[in-house]
Scaffold this active site. Structure first.
Site, PDB file in Angstrom:
ATOM      1  N   GLY A  44      22.488  30.445  44.529  1.00 27.01           N
ATOM      2  CA  GLY A  44      23.647  31.227  44.919  1.00 27.01           C
ATOM      3  C   GLY A  44      24.916  30.635  44.344  1.00 27.01           C
ATOM      4  N   ARG A  45      25.984  31.405  44.394  1.00 21.80           N
ATOM      5  CA  ARG A  45      27.251  30.953  43.834  1.00 21.80           C
ATOM      6  C   ARG A  45      27.797  29.778  44.653  1.00 21.80           C
ATOM      7  NH1 ARG A  45      31.716  35.516  45.434  1.00 21.80           N
ATOM      8  NH2 ARG A  45      33.096  33.731  45.149  1.00 21.80           N
ATOM      9  N   PRO A  46      28.709  28.995  44.084  1.00 23.71           N
ATOM     10  CA  PRO A  46      29.239  27.836  44.812  1.00 23.71           C
ATOM     11  C   PRO A  46      29.917  28.254  46.121  1.00 23.71           C
ATOM     12  CG  PRO A  46      29.818  27.702  42.485  1.00 23.71           C
ATOM     13  CD  PRO A  46      29.215  29.059  42.700  1.00 23.71           C
ATOM     14  N   GLU A  70      55.480  45.700  37.533  1.00 29.34           N
ATOM     15  CA  GLU A  70      54.614  45.732  38.716  1.00 29.34           C
ATOM     16  C   GLU A  70      54.536  47.133  39.321  1.00 29.34           C
ATOM     17  OE1 GLU A  70      52.718  43.314  39.248  1.00 29.34           O
ATOM     18  OE2 GLU A  70      53.737  41.949  37.870  1.00 29.34           O
TER      19      GLU A  70
END
Length: 625
Positions: free
Chosen positions: A206-208, A431
């Site tokens: 799994g991801r960190p 923006e």
């Protein structure tokens, strides 16, 4: 060794009684006190012993020598004149006068043991000293290698492991798969009597930050067994063979403590796929490969009935060696995914147990505004909120502390720079362009916040996030994200007739999306459903990745440009037709500097797509300028 020498002389002093008091008597004395020869003639000398010119003797009775004021003594010393040394009749004369002549020293004060210690003790100790130094010099390097070869795994006993499944939240599916492992460690006989065998290795992928290490500790805590924890990088040293030695020592310790768990973190450090070639790009490493081979051997060597389970954790399971993943080794793979909204709420409940929360804190609401965050991110958010509340002097952690901390984590801290009026207006239009395109594009993520306060490397930011978490992306959604990314640059072009360098991050983001649409997801008719670029976990030199021809690469580039150009034209028309909304939002943004969701939609003359109680600060993949 110096201590042994001192001990030798101390023992000698204790064992030896020492010399009795004695006086020095001259050989002959013409006047005054009698000399040695006079004492012999008077019959007062019992025995003597000579050693060269030196004579030690003993009186028949204690004498006060040289006068009555002296202390009484029975022993004396004297020196023979030189002519007597060569006269052999001198000894006979003394015998005739009743003096016993002996060869052993008189008044030596030493017994046999004392003489042995004094004579041979230092010599023996010096011999031992040289032998010890030579062995140390010869075996010092091997001793150091032996210490290097010992396992550096940290051992935690089962009763010392306080982490259980109650401390792991948001990944219920992964916990369910590991519950069987816990049951086996608690009740191995239940499985063994039916011939069953628990997986020897469990791989957590799994991801960190998703909680792989926490899960492994929870398994040990639930089962109450010893837990050996080590990082894979700790096996590798500059000296070839040290890693393999550490693996052997680790498994030996675990088998002696069975049932036990061995946890190897960041397994890809030693378990990545081995290369068969020996060329400059083979990437071979003898020490890493020997360590990997030893792990494979040890896991294969588990005997029937062994209750040692190896738990490995990695962020890149796809690069692991196939021999490591085959049945009989790491034959069970547990994916630890990022939590969904309900999972994030449970994680928040775990990390806020020790925090005094204000009544206005709704964990369900906070979970909804943190899509994409994993357990480590949420733990960091709770800690930042507590620190911020303390700095502000709050008695309890309030909702604003959570939202401001989330804003700081996602956007970064505000920069203390002052923009000129012209730079500020141009940033506001940039923006506002992102925001207007996001508001008017069907299927795009709703705009959550617009700000022209400089943060980190950006002069302004626009945040968008979906109402519900997405697990799949269609063409309309991806092209919508490209449009939103183009909105800032095109707004400057529409208003000022020129462009600036402020759109750098936008261009990088939209280019990446377009290239993946063409090369990985088959969303280009010209290229078709063919993977022509590697994924993030692959590279052009790794096995299984074929290179594309020059013609295909040119086709990819032309398709990426076509997709971006098409969306560019659409955004130009959209902002031109809605110039009034762009100006209105920019004016309000210059006044307020930061607009939340409802205020931003109101300033643009549009209706917010969600209820106003939802917090505006959230982003799974924020679009920033």
């Amino acid at each position: 060794m110096l201590g042994l020498l001192v001990l030798n002389y101390v023992l000698m002093a204790v064992i030896s009684p020492g010399r009795d008091p004695s006086v020095t008597v001259p050989y002959s004395s013409p006047s005054g006190a009698p000399g040695f020869q006079q004492l012999v003639d008077q019959g007062k000398v019992a025995r003597i012993s000579t050693q060269g010119a030196s004579v030690t003797g003993e009186f028949k009775q204690e004498q006060r020598y040289p006068d009555s004021k002296a202390e009484p003594t029975k022993n004396f010393d004297t020196e023979l004149p030189t002519p007597l040394l060569s006269d052999p009749s001198w000894v006979d004369e003394q015998v005739e006068k009743g003096v016993k002549v002996e060869a052993t020293p008189i008044n030596d004060g030493r017994g046999f043991l004392a003489s042995l210690l004094l004579g041979f003790g230092p010599v023996i100790l010096l011999v031992f000293l040289f032998v010890w130094l030579s062995r140390r010099a010869a075996g010092g390097q091997m001793g150091a290698i032996g210490s290097f070869g010992r396992s550096r795994a940290r051992r935690v006993e089962g009763n010392e492991t306080k982490v259980t499944f109650k401390d792991v939240a948001g990944i219920d599916e992964s916990k369910g798969e590991l519950a069987e492992v816990v049951d086996f460690l608690k009740n191995p006989e239940k499985y063994q009597k039916l011939g069953g065998r628990i997986p020897r290795g469990v791989l957590l992928a799994g991801r960190p930050g998703t909680g792989k290490t926490l899960l492994a500790r929870a398994v040990a805590g639930e089962a109450g067994v010893p837990f050996f924890s080590i990082s894979a990088s700790e096996f590798v040293e500059a000296i070839v063979g040290i890693g393999a030695s550490r693996v052997r020592d680790l498994f030996k310790q675990a088998k002696e403590a069975a049932p036990a768990i061995i946890f190897i973190d960041e397994l890809d450090a030693i378990g990545r796929q081995r290369s068969s070639g020996g060329g400059p790009f083979s990437g071979g490493n003898d020490e890493r490969e020997q360590t990997l081979n030893q792990i494979l051997t040890e896991m294969d060597g588990f005997e029937q009935g062994d209750t040692v389970i190896v738990v490995g954790a990695t962020n890149r399971a796809e690069i692991l060696d196939s021999a490591l993943l085959r049945p009989g080794r790491f034959d069970r793979r547990v994916t630890v995914p990022a939590p969904d909204k309900e999972g994030r709420k449970k994680i928040l409940q775990v990390h806020t147990r020790s925090l005094p929360l204000d009544e206005n804190v709704d964990l369900d609401d906070i979970a909804a505004i943190t899509p994409g965050m994993v357990g480590a991110d949420i733990a960091n958010l709770c800690n930042e909120a507590a620190l911020l509340a303390a700095r502000r002097g709050h008695v309890k952690v309030e909702r604003v502390d959570f939202t401001d901390s989330l804003e700081k984590i996602i956007l970064g801290a505000p920069r203390g720079i002052i923009l000129s009026d012209e730079e500020k207006r141009r940033t506001a239009y940039h923006e506002s362009g992102h925001a207007i395109v996001g508001m008017l594009t069907p299927g795009a993520d709703p705009v959550r916040k617009v700000s022209i306060i400089p943060r980190t490397m950006s002069l302004g930011v626009t945040i968008s996030s979906p109402d519900a978490e997405r697990t799949n992306y269609d063409v309309d959604y991806l092209t919508g994200r490209i449009k939103v990314a183009l909105g800032g640059r095109i707004a400057e072009e529409v208003v000022y007739g020129s462009i600036s360098a402020g759109a750098e991050s936008d261009i990088q983001q939209l280019t990446g999306i377009a290239r993946q649409m063409v090369g990985r997801w088959g969303m280009s008719r010209a290229v078709g459903p063919i993977a022509v670029i590697p994924s993030e976990s692959q590279g052009p030199l790794l096995p299984g990745v074929s290179e594309v021809s020059q013609a295909t690469q040119e086709l990819i580039d032309s398709e990426v440009k076509r997709i971006v150009d098409e969306q560019y034209a659409v955004v130009v028309q959209l902002l031109t037709e809605n110039r009034d909304k762009l100006d209105s939002l920019t004016t309000r943004l210059l006044e307020e500097e930061t607009l939340d969701m409802d205020d931003a939609y109101e300033a643009a003359g549009l209706v917010a797509p969600r209820a106003p109680q939802e917090d505006p600060v959230a982003a799974e993949e924020p679009l920033t300028a």
